[in-house]
Each structure stands twice: as structure tokens, then as C-alpha cells.
Motif scaffolding. Structure first.
Motif, PDB file in Angstrom:
ATOM      1  N   LEU A  19       0.831  -1.207   0.000  1.00  0.00           N
ATOM      2  CA  LEU A  19       0.000   0.000   0.000  1.00  0.00           C
ATOM      3  C   LEU A  19       0.865   1.256   0.000  1.00  0.00           C
ATOM      4  N   ARG A  20       1.953   1.218   0.744  1.00  0.00           N
ATOM      5  CA  ARG A  20       2.819   2.392   0.855  1.00  0.00           C
ATOM      6  C   ARG A  20       3.505   2.710  -0.464  1.00  0.00           C
ATOM      7  N   THR A  21       3.886   1.671  -1.205  1.00  0.00           N
ATOM      8  CA  THR A  21       4.642   1.867  -2.449  1.00  0.00           C
ATOM      9  C   THR A  21       3.755   1.981  -3.680  1.00  0.00           C
ATOM     10  N   GLY A  22       2.440   1.802  -3.501  1.00  0.00           N
ATOM     11  CA  GLY A  22       1.531   1.922  -4.629  1.00  0.00           C
ATOM     12  C   GLY A  22       1.353   0.650  -5.426  1.00  0.00           C
ATOM     13  N   VAL A  23       1.949  -0.446  -4.966  1.00  0.00           N
ATOM     14  CA  VAL A  23       1.745  -1.729  -5.658  1.00  0.00           C
ATOM     15  C   VAL A  23       0.276  -2.124  -5.584  1.00  0.00           C
ATOM     16  N   ILE A  24      -0.338  -1.852  -4.440  1.00  0.00           N
ATOM     17  CA  ILE A  24      -1.782  -2.060  -4.284  1.00  0.00           C
ATOM     18  C   ILE A  24      -2.436  -0.706  -4.059  1.00  0.00           C
ATOM     19  N   GLU A  25      -3.477  -0.438  -4.815  1.00  0.00           N
ATOM     20  CA  GLU A  25      -4.207   0.820  -4.687  1.00  0.00           C
ATOM     21  C   GLU A  25      -5.656   0.583  -5.091  1.00  0.00           C
ATOM     22  N   PRO A  26      -6.544   1.523  -4.777  1.00  0.00           N
ATOM     23  CA  PRO A  26      -7.943   1.358  -5.188  1.00  0.00           C
ATOM     24  C   PRO A  26      -8.028   1.090  -6.681  1.00  0.00           C
ATOM     25  N   SER A  29      -8.020  -4.723  -6.421  1.00  0.00           N
ATOM     26  CA  SER A  29      -8.479  -5.902  -7.164  1.00  0.00           C
ATOM     27  C   SER A  29      -8.054  -7.190  -6.455  1.00  0.00           C
ATOM     28  N   PRO A  30      -8.955  -8.183  -6.360  1.00  0.00           N
ATOM     29  CA  PRO A  30      -8.636  -9.452  -5.710  1.00  0.00           C
ATOM     30  C   PRO A  30      -7.396 -10.148  -6.293  1.00  0.00           C
ATOM     31  N   PRO A  31      -7.221 -10.208  -7.631  1.00  0.00           N
ATOM     32  CA  PRO A  31      -6.027 -10.882  -8.150  1.00  0.00           C
ATOM     33  C   PRO A  31      -4.721 -10.241  -7.650  1.00  0.00           C
ATOM     34  N   LEU A  32      -4.702  -8.910  -7.573  1.00  0.00           N
ATOM     35  CA  LEU A  32      -3.508  -8.218  -7.109  1.00  0.00           C
ATOM     36  C   LEU A  32      -3.272  -8.483  -5.619  1.00  0.00           C
ATOM     37  N   LEU A  33      -4.341  -8.481  -4.844  1.00  0.00           N
ATOM     38  CA  LEU A  33      -4.213  -8.790  -3.418  1.00  0.00           C
ATOM     39  C   LEU A  33      -3.695 -10.210  -3.210  1.00  0.00           C
ATOM     40  N   ARG A  34      -4.233 -11.141  -4.026  1.00  0.00           N
ATOM     41  CA  ARG A  34      -3.792 -12.538  -3.930  1.00  0.00           C
ATOM     42  C   ARG A  34      -2.320 -12.656  -4.279  1.00  0.00           C
TER      43      ARG A  34
END
Length: 259
Positions: A19-26, A29-34
């Protein structure tokens, strides 16, 4: 938030970094979280929590900081271990009473306070503590011991204390450096003890406190059924140490003579 709080620490840390680096953001998406968390378990609940925070205007970076703060709070929370002597109990994790005693008595840097109702074979019971005192000259050690009047012994209390002190310093204490030793004088009253020093506890550097039913005897450390708790909590450790220190300052516990 409960879903994020309940995540294992390593997954929470991994999520915070993404979340801090922007790899995951709004929109999270479930595939990215997985992919980031390497697990599909509870993924829908994790995404729902992140989406709910996003709808409240909480950014991904802010969520990362919240997760980081959670880790800091957990690290400062008291840690408690069950400590046990006697037969092992299947399915229950408990630390050995002997090992906890030896770990604490042998690890003090500034101050050790130890109280026991009974001890057996002083050179062995106090070996770890005496060795630590000799190795760390600035270590302050306070021992609280019970002096017992044997049945039928009508000697004055002062005489019993002198006998105990002579025996303790000559035969029971194995180190060169000496601790400060205190006893409860009520146990020596001729009409029967009005009270005895029965507490079994160790406080180390006012950071950890061990409270146990076990005395410093071979049977209590190894074979009796004995139960205790080791708590690494500064507030509790300081409170226990203060309780005993007040008894000393108010002269309710008396110092054992040096010779």
C-alpha cells in the motif's frame, strides 16, 4: 478494520508495504491482493475492509501507516508465558520453571529482585545469580528469604537470625559479590508466626516479572506440579518491585546481617 487487525503480522506487514509503495491501490483488485499476500484465504473480507476505508476517504498510504502503528502497539503489549513444573501436558505449551528461573537470574543488567519461601542446596540454587553478580559488578541484587523457627526452638529471634546469617554466608551463598538479603521478622515470634514471607517471584531490571508457586528447590523446579506466569511488562514489573521496596523502606522486612 477488524479484518486487518486479525491478519497475521507477516501478512499485515506485506500488505502495508504494498500500500505504501503503490503496488496495491484502489479499487483493490482481488487478483492483485492474492499476488501480494500469496493467499486466497479471507481475501474477500480483506478487500471489503480496504474498500470501506477508501469510501471513508482513507488513502492507501494512510492505511499503510495505520497497519504500521498496529505493529508498534502489538510490540509494546505485555507478553505472557505459562510456566510449569511436573508432568508435561499434551497440547499445552508451557515453559520449564527451572529454565525460566535460570534465564531471569542470569540475565540481569541493572537490578534483580528475587523472593522465595524456601531453598535447598544454596550453592546450586543461587549459582546462576551469583555468577551473574560476579560478572556484572554494577548489578544490584535483592534477595527476600524466609527464616523459620523450628518447632520447640525457644532461642531469641536475634539468635535465630545470627545462626541463619552465619550459615547462609558461609555455606549457602556461592559468589564473591553479595546481594542485599531481607527477611520477615514476624516468622520468628515465640508465640507462633504472625506471618511469613511466602511470595515466590523474580523481577529483572523492572522489565520482566515471574510469579510462581515454585520455591528454589530441586523438587519444585523439576518434579512437583508448580504453576507460574512470566510477564514482560514494565508497569507490572515496576509495581511488584515497588511493593517489596516499600516493605523494606518501612522496615517491615529487615536486613540480614553481613556476618
Amino acid at each position: 478494520m477488524d479484518t486487518l487487525l486479525d491478519l497475521p503480522p507477516h501478512l499485515r506487514s506485506r500488505l502495508a508495504g504494498a500500500l505504501r509503495t503503490g503496488v496495491i491501490e484502489p479499487p483493490y483488485s482481488p487478483p492483485l491482493l492474492r499476488s501480494v499476500l500469496s493467499t486466497g484465504q479471507g481475501l474477500d473480507a480483506i478487500r471489503d475492509a480496504l474498500v470501506a476505508l477508501d469510501r471513508q476517504g482513507v488513502s492507501a498510504v494512510a492505511i499503510a501507516e495505520m497497519l504500521k502503528l498496529m505493529a508498534k502497539v502489538e510490540a509494546r503489549a505485555p507478553r505472557t508465558d505459562l510456566v510449569w513444573s511436573g508432568p508435561a501436558v499434551n497440547g499445552v505449551h508451557a515453559r520449564s520453571t527451572r529454565r525460566v528461573y535460570e534465564e531471569l537470574l542470569g540475565s540481569g543488567e541493572r537490578r534483580v529482585l528475587a523472593s522465595t519461601y524456601a531453598f535447598f542446596d544454596g550453592p546450586r540454587a543461587f549459582e546462576v545469580l551469583a555468577t551473574r553478580m560476579d560478572a556484572v559488578p554494577d548489578l544490584r541484587v535483592t534477595l527476600l528469604l524466609n527464616i523459620q523457627r523450628k518447632r520447640g526452638d525457644q532461642a531469641p529471634a536475634d539468635e535465630l537470625v545470627r545462626r541463619f546469617a552465619d550459615r547462609f554466608w558461609k555455606y549457602e551463598w556461592p559468589g564473591k559479590a553479595r546481594p542485599s538479603v531481607y527477611y520477615d521478622p514476624r516468622s520468628l515470634e515465640l508465640d507462633g508466626p504472625a506471618g511469613v514471607l511466602h511470595a515466590k517471584a523474580v523481577v529483572v531490571d523492572e522489565e520482566a516479572v515471574f510469579i510462581t508457586s515454585a520455591n528454589l528447590t530441586e523438587a519444585a523446579l523439576d518434579s512437583n506440579v508448580e504453576l507460574g506466569v512470566l510477564v514482560r511488562d514494565r508497569a507490572l514489573a515496576a509495581s511488584v518491585a515497588t511493593q517489596f521496596q516499600v516493605l523494606i523502606e518501612q522496615k517491615l522486612l529487615k536486613p540480614l546481617p553481613a556476618t
